[in-house]
Motif scaffolding. Structure first.
Motif, PDB file in Angstrom:
ATOM      1  N   GLU A   1       5.745 -16.325  -2.614  1.00 21.34           N
ATOM      2  CA  GLU A   1       4.708 -15.689  -1.947  1.00 21.34           C
ATOM      3  C   GLU A   1       3.418 -16.325  -2.140  1.00 21.34           C
ATOM      4  O   GLU A   1       2.800 -16.122  -1.266  1.00 21.34           O
ATOM      5  CB  GLU A   1       4.832 -14.204  -2.878  1.00 21.34           C
TER       6      GLU A   1
ATOM      7  N   ASP B   1       7.886 -15.517  -6.332  1.00 17.19           N
ATOM      8  CA  ASP B   1       6.650 -15.378  -6.858  1.00 17.19           C
ATOM      9  C   ASP B   1       5.999 -16.561  -6.217  1.00 17.19           C
ATOM     10  O   ASP B   1       4.750 -16.575  -5.618  1.00 17.19           O
ATOM     11  CB  ASP B   1       6.092 -15.350  -8.676  1.00 17.19           C
ATOM     12  N   ARG B   2       6.644 -17.806  -6.336  1.00 15.88           N
ATOM     13  CA  ARG B   2       6.067 -19.222  -5.891  1.00 15.88           C
ATOM     14  C   ARG B   2       6.121 -18.933  -4.276  1.00 15.88           C
ATOM     15  O   ARG B   2       5.106 -19.574  -3.484  1.00 15.88           O
ATOM     16  CB  ARG B   2       6.590 -20.236  -6.325  1.00 15.88           C
TER      17      ARG B   2
ATOM     18  N   ASP C   1       6.762  -1.281  -4.992  1.00 18.25           N
ATOM     19  CA  ASP C   1       6.923  -1.648  -6.451  1.00 18.25           C
ATOM     20  C   ASP C   1       8.533  -1.769  -6.538  1.00 18.25           C
ATOM     21  O   ASP C   1       9.063  -2.503  -7.192  1.00 18.25           O
ATOM     22  CB  ASP C   1       6.264  -0.970  -7.388  1.00 18.25           C
TER      23      ASP C   1
ATOM     24  N   ALA D   1      -6.840  -0.331  -0.816  1.00 23.08           N
ATOM     25  CA  ALA D   1      -7.409  -0.261  -2.192  1.00 23.08           C
ATOM     26  C   ALA D   1      -8.938  -0.448  -1.861  1.00 23.08           C
ATOM     27  O   ALA D   1      -9.616   0.092  -2.481  1.00 23.08           O
ATOM     28  CB  ALA D   1      -6.473  -1.127  -3.259  1.00 23.08           C
TER      29      ALA D   1
ATOM     30  N   ARG E   1      -1.666  -3.328   0.770  1.00 20.25           N
ATOM     31  CA  ARG E   1      -2.043  -2.288  -0.204  1.00 20.25           C
ATOM     32  C   ARG E   1      -3.450  -2.926  -0.631  1.00 20.25           C
ATOM     33  O   ARG E   1      -4.335  -1.953  -1.003  1.00 20.25           O
ATOM     34  CB  ARG E   1      -1.039  -2.724  -1.194  1.00 20.25           C
ATOM     35  N   ARG E   2      -3.655  -3.999  -0.611  1.00 19.97           N
ATOM     36  CA  ARG E   2      -5.006  -4.587  -1.068  1.00 19.97           C
ATOM     37  C   ARG E   2      -6.059  -4.180  -0.019  1.00 19.97           C
ATOM     38  O   ARG E   2      -7.301  -3.644  -0.740  1.00 19.97           O
ATOM     39  CB  ARG E   2      -4.933  -6.029  -1.092  1.00 19.97           C
TER      40      ARG E   2
ATOM     41  N   ARG F   1      10.139  -4.216  -4.563  1.00 13.43           N
ATOM     42  CA  ARG F   1      10.279  -5.599  -5.485  1.00 13.43           C
ATOM     43  C   ARG F   1      11.161  -5.570  -6.546  1.00 13.43           C
ATOM     44  O   ARG F   1      11.768  -6.734  -6.780  1.00 13.43           O
ATOM     45  CB  ARG F   1       8.854  -5.953  -5.832  1.00 13.43           C
ATOM     46  N   ALA F   2      11.317  -4.686  -7.346  1.00  8.74           N
ATOM     47  CA  ALA F   2      12.055  -4.518  -8.679  1.00  8.74           C
ATOM     48  C   ALA F   2      13.529  -4.600  -8.213  1.00  8.74           C
ATOM     49  O   ALA F   2      14.183  -5.548  -8.955  1.00  8.74           O
ATOM     50  CB  ALA F   2      11.672  -3.177  -9.375  1.00  8.74           C
TER      51      ALA F   2
ATOM     52  N   GLN G   1       1.925  -6.157   0.447  1.00  4.15           N
ATOM     53  CA  GLN G   1       1.058  -6.290  -0.764  1.00  4.15           C
ATOM     54  C   GLN G   1      -0.387  -6.406  -0.241  1.00  4.15           C
ATOM     55  O   GLN G   1      -1.230  -5.839  -0.472  1.00  4.15           O
ATOM     56  CB  GLN G   1       1.511  -7.729  -1.526  1.00  4.15           C
ATOM     57  N   GLU G   2      -0.516  -7.386   0.853  1.00  9.48           N
ATOM     58  CA  GLU G   2      -1.870  -7.539   1.524  1.00  9.48           C
ATOM     59  C   GLU G   2      -2.471  -6.172   2.198  1.00  9.48           C
ATOM     60  O   GLU G   2      -3.548  -5.954   1.995  1.00  9.48           O
ATOM     61  CB  GLU G   2      -1.715  -8.594   2.377  1.00  9.48           C
TER      62      GLU G   2
ATOM     63  N   ARG H   1       1.242 -17.207   1.223  1.00  6.66           N
ATOM     64  CA  ARG H   1      -0.107 -16.782   1.247  1.00  6.66           C
ATOM     65  C   ARG H   1      -1.136 -17.854   1.811  1.00  6.66           C
ATOM     66  O   ARG H   1      -1.873 -17.752   2.285  1.00  6.66           O
ATOM     67  CB  ARG H   1      -0.529 -16.174  -0.170  1.00  6.66           C
TER      68      ARG H   1
END
Lengths: 347, 662
Positions: free
Chosen positions: B69, B66-67, B110, B147, B143-144, B113-114, B140-141, B73
């Motif tokens: 990413e 997470d960090r 998803d 969206a 996907r945004r 990532r899992a 992820q970007e 970013r």
């Protein structure tokens, strides 16, 4: 590296100061773990299991606030990441409020200002706690957007519009008293110094004095305001004290505010005696429409007892067996509110 | 070699992102690079501080995805396009990443990532490849961005593309199409076209090219489509011009030609390619191709060929609404309204524009009182259809039909019906005339009083009636204008000229009749008479306005502007003003209910420049009010296809309501 190992060794040498089960040290940590399993997907999406499995900005905001309360940085990162990617897609920084798992997309791009407030608050706290510039920047952008798009002055009050669209009809403005997340507003008034936050605080507290109905003086889910007229339950929504407004005592006590509106709601629930508390009450007739033992209400009642200094213990906020998302969220939120306001009641 | 393509500087300013491509072997980068030179993302690595790279390395080795990413970013926001070099990350135990890649490969982000999180839990100390990590972040970007596009948040789409240039890639045209859509939706048509053009310039994939020109055809003009498709052919090279490609290009070109609907100034696609396309369509009995060919022949007024294609389409698919639409439109265009009416009767509830074309056919059968009487069967059918039809048009046509034959009561009934159905000034005028014919003065005057402010013609008529009421004579010129008998109106005016009957009002009415007859020079003279003879400011003002309209109709736009503004203009001002002015005047005419006049302005505009969205909307509304609903629908559809806005959707809905009252 050697130095760090040595330091770690020193920490490990003082077991007496650290409980064996570190999780147990934080009241509710086990419940938080369960909450994650039950309602938060790996992707960081909070699922409203009582509501067709949709997600909304409010739920994401609750999730982020809870992750902070349990110092769960990884969960926080996932929650915000999902929120940013899927809900922060409007042309302004505000969050689209509703996401539909059937289409796998936002199905109403309007925002909901309580979700925006929760997210701004959570990001601001996270940015400061973990010294994260990206979170801080996002928090500022959100706070500024809320300030410039959603806070208006009308009929003598400083108001929080529930969303950008659909709540201003000529002279009449519709608000949701339970969108005033007072703790968030308190935080933002320090984080984004501007007097408008204080005005908003005062506006919300004044509405909760003047906008109460039936002989039990209950706040409505939706309230309509017109200049020169007293506030009335919104004619365009169902005129009830229900699932929205039941959070009013929670948000007040969480912010450390003793307020007649919170007290009256708690007294109303208590007046049921041994019967389950009323969940939905018609404000036109005063009749109770729904009455059942909703776990979220029990937790808010426990929080109320905390406020009077009664030790209730963490068990009063434990998650129920088969509760859907919303009551569970209310239980955990009441718990962290109690921890913040009267930690002694959990001992 | 990865390179970034940039547009010419001016265009880049509009766009602000680049399309990253893999140049194919044998393609000279000079062909596709900006004169300012390429920007290569690897160069920017030097711009990232060592401390930042250290942080990334720390997060990856300590397993904090997470960090990692968030940090990546942040660095990418500061250094767009930057990717961490493969050696940045420390290695650890050998772990098979394939399961993660498998999920990633089928778009299950998803799950990917899992599984990654699970692998890390079970393999402490292991570091996934930087390739995998950066691809997950980019996904992820992506996907945004998708969206935001799905939610119609176009500024977010563009910002996301600018912040993450690595998303813009030939391997992922959906994203580039989203970006082009965003430009189009934000009114940046040129930027959208540049995005499409860059795909063709940069990428090498036949299916991608075809889909791109199809998308571009929603907003490109016919000449732009020719340019774009020429470029595709050039890029394909002689060896790459497959039958599929040629057919697809011909289809897009034909479609764009039909939509442009301007056979005077535009050259149709190459006849040889059209023939080859037609042969292929015929052999495959391909419905869509037949419809395009039918409309192509319709546009070029080759009605027998058009009919042949639509009939073939109907034979191949007997329930095709599109084929029936075409058939009816061709019959109507070739003055075979009676046939269209008979054929269309059974198809009224089948959707599309059939009902509107059918109503056009019925109207043209019964509409004009000067025409020979239509057969009784058609009238009976029109009465039956109009009774259940919620739109005013057919009721209006029936009103004129019955009043024209002095069947006053029938006429009054139908005009009242039309008025109830929002038939507006036209219905009010018809009703007043019919009531006048019936001798019902009181009712006539009530209608006139209510509508005279909204209908200049009705105001003229009311003045004429008032003069007669005071013992004067009726003004036959104003009456002829009101009844739409323009030639008669001019005859009466000429007979009056030189006598005391030739008043300012007479000259004014005659001016409008001459405008309707497309005789603007005489109209201008007539309006000038009206200015000279005018005894009231109102008539003088109306006559001056008439002069401006007449000047414009003569093509003397600049003089018209001068007349309108009462001053001379510099040459520079003339050019700048004329388009803006035409647009303003078109809207003013629409708002004043002078729809024929509005069409003249929009025609004049189209003769000098590519029509703007606003001028096309004005044209659409003018057509709508003139009850040329099919044409109006076509205009609004074209505008809406380019960029759908609330305004264009509303227009479409209004026309659709008229066409389908239920």
């Amino acid at each position: 590296m050697t130095a760090m190992r040595r330091w770690l060794a020193v920490v490990c040498l003082v077991p007496l100061l650290v409980p064996d089960d570190a999780a147990a040290a934080v009241p509710g940590a086990t419940d938080w773990a369960r909450f994650k399993t039950l309602y938060i997907l790996d992707s960081g999406r909070v699922v409203d299991t009582g509501n067709g499995g949709i997600s909304h900005s409010e739920g994401q905001g609750y999730g982020m606030i809870l992750a902070l309360a349990f110092d769960d940085r990884a969960a926080f990162a996932r929650l915000w990441d999902w929120t940013r990617v899927n809900l922060q897609v409007r042309d302004d920084p505000l969050l689209a409020w509703r996401w539909d798992p059937v289409g796998g997309r936002v199905d109403d791009v309007n925002n909901a200002s309580d979700g925006d407030l929760l997210a701004a608050w959570a990001l601001g706290v996270a940015g400061r706690r973990w010294n994260d510039a990206a979170y801080l920047a996002e928090a500022r952008r959100l706070a500024e957007a809320i300030r410039s798009h959603l806070i208006i002055r009308h009929a003598g009050y400083t108001l929080l519009l529930p969303g950008i669209h659909g709540f201003v009809h000529e002279e009449r403005v519709t608000v949701n008293p339970s969108y005033w997340v007072f703790t968030a507003i308190q935080f933002l008034s320090r984080f984004d110094p501007n007097l408008v936050w204080d005005d908003l605080m005062r506006g919300g507290l004044a509405l909760l004095v003047e906008g109460r109905f039936t002989r039990h003086r209950l706040p409505p889910d939706w309230l309509a305001l017109e200049p020169g007229r007293p506030p009335v339950p919104s004619p365009i929504k169902d005129p009830v004290f229900g699932y929205n407004a039941l959070r009013v005592p929670l948000y007040l006590l969480w912010a450390g505010i003793r307020h007649v509106a919170g007290n009256d709601v708690l007294a109303y629930w208590a007046s049921s005696g041994s019967r389950p508390p009323p969940v939905v009450t018609d404000l036109a007739s005063g009749a109770v429409r729904e009455r059942y033992a909703m776990g979220g209400i029990a937790a808010i009642q426990a929080l109320g007892r905390c406020a009077t200094g009664e030790p209730v213990g963490p068990g009063a906020f434990a998650l129920g067996e088969d509760d859907p998302y919303y009551p569970s969220a209310l239980r955990l939120l009441s718990l962290i509110a109690a921890r913040r306001y009267r930690p002694d009641c959990l001992w | 070699m990865a390179v970034l393509i940039t547009a010419a500087p001016a265009a880049l300013g509009q766009i602000g992102y680049e399309i990253s491509i893999e140049t194919a072997p044998g393609v000279d980068p000079a062909d596709i690079l900006d004169p300012d030179g390429p920007r290569i993302p690897a160069d920017t690595v030097g711009g990232v501080a060592q401390a930042d790279k250290d942080a990334l390395r720390y997060y990856s080795t300590s397993g904090q995805l997470d960090r990692f990413e968030a940090e990546l970013r942040r660095i990418q926001t500061l250094n767009p396009g930057w990717l961490p070099p493969p050696d940045l990350l420390a290695t650890g135990p050998l772990v098979d990443e394939q399961p993660v890649w498998d999920h990633f490969g089928r778009g299950a982000l998803d799950e990917a990532r899992a599984v990654l999180a699970e692998l890390r839990r079970s393999n402490p100390g292991w570091t996934p490849s930087s390739d995998l990590l950066t691809k997950l972040v980019l996904a992820q970007e992506r996907r945004r961005l998708r969206a935001a596009a799905a939610a119609g948040q176009w500024t977010t789409v563009l910002n996301q593309a600018r912040e993450h240039p690595a998303l813009i890639h030939c391997n992922d045209l959906e994203i580039v199409w989203d970006v082009a859509d965003a430009h189009a939706q934000l009114g940046e048509r040129a930027a959208a076209l540049i995005a499409y053009r860059r795909i063709i310039d940069s990428c090498r994939d036949e299916a991608g090219w075809i889909a791109t020109v199809e998308k571009a055809s929603r907003l490109a003009t016919y000449p732009e489509i020719l340019g774009l498709t020429d470029r595709v052919l050039e890029r394909a090279g002689p060896g790459g011009r497959t039958d599929t490609l040629i057919r697809a290009i011909t289809r897009v070109r034909l479609g764009a030609f039909v939509r442009a609907n301007d056979t005077e100034r535009l050259r149709p696609p190459e006849p040889a390619t059209v023939r080859a396309f037609a042969d292929a369509v015929w052999a495959a009995k391909e419905l869509d191709g037949a419809l395009i060919l039918g409309w192509y022949h319709h546009t070029t007024a080759r009605y027998p060929s058009a009919l042949e294609w639509f009939r073939a389409a109907l034979a191949w698919q007997p329930d095709s609404v599109g084929a029936m639409e075409g058939t009816l439109a061709v019959l109507l265009a070739s003055d075979r309204a009676a046939e269209a009416e008979r054929l269309g009767r059974g198809w009224l509830d089948r959707g599309g524009t059939i009902r509107s074309i059918y109503l056009d056919a019925l109207r043209s059968l019964i509409g004009d009182p000067d025409d020979p009487p239509p057969d009784e069967d058609a009238i009976a059918q029109a009465v039956a259809v109009a009774g259940e039809d919620g739109a005013p048009d057919l009721a209006l046509a029936l009103g004129w039909h019955f009043c024209g034959r002095r069947q006053w009561a029938n006429g009054v009934t139908w005009f009242k019906t039309a008025l109830e159905r929002d038939g507006g000034a036209e219905a009010a005028k018809g009703l007043a005339l019919c009531l006048h014919g019936q001798g019902n003065r009181a009712a006539r005057d009530r209608v006139t009083a209510e509508w005279r402010d909204r209908s200049p013609e009705l105001a003229e008529l009311a003045r004429a009636w008032r003069r007669r009421g005071r013992g004067g004579r009726p003004d036959p010129v104003a009456q002829a204008l009101a009844r739409g008998r323009h030639a008669e109106c001019v005859r009466q005016a000429n007979a009056a000229r030189g006598t005391s009957r030739y008043t300012a009002d007479t000259a004014l009415s005659a001016g409008w009749c001459l405008i309707e007859l497309d005789r603007p020079t005489e109209a201008e003279a007539s309006f000038a008479d009206a200015v000279r003879l005018a005894t009231s400011d109102r008539v003088r003002r109306d006559a001056r306005y008439g002069q401006v309209v007449a000047l414009n109709a003569r093509g003397l736009t600049e003089r018209a502007i001068e007349a309108a503004q009462g001053q001379e203009l510099e040459p520079e001002q003339r050019r700048d003003l004329s388009q803006e002015w035409l647009e303003t005047m078109a809207w003013r005419a629409v708002n004043a209910g002078q729809y024929g006049v509005a069409l003249r302005y929009t025609d004049r505009f189209a003769a000098t420049a590519v029509p703007t969205r606003s001028i096309r909307m004005a044209r659409g509304w003018a057509l709508y009010h003139l009850r040329r609903l099919t044409e109006a629908l076509r205009v609004f559809r074209a505008v809406d296809r380019e960029f759908s806005t609330r305004e264009s959707r509303n227009a479409l809905a209004v026309v659709a309501r008229r066409l389908r009252p239920d």
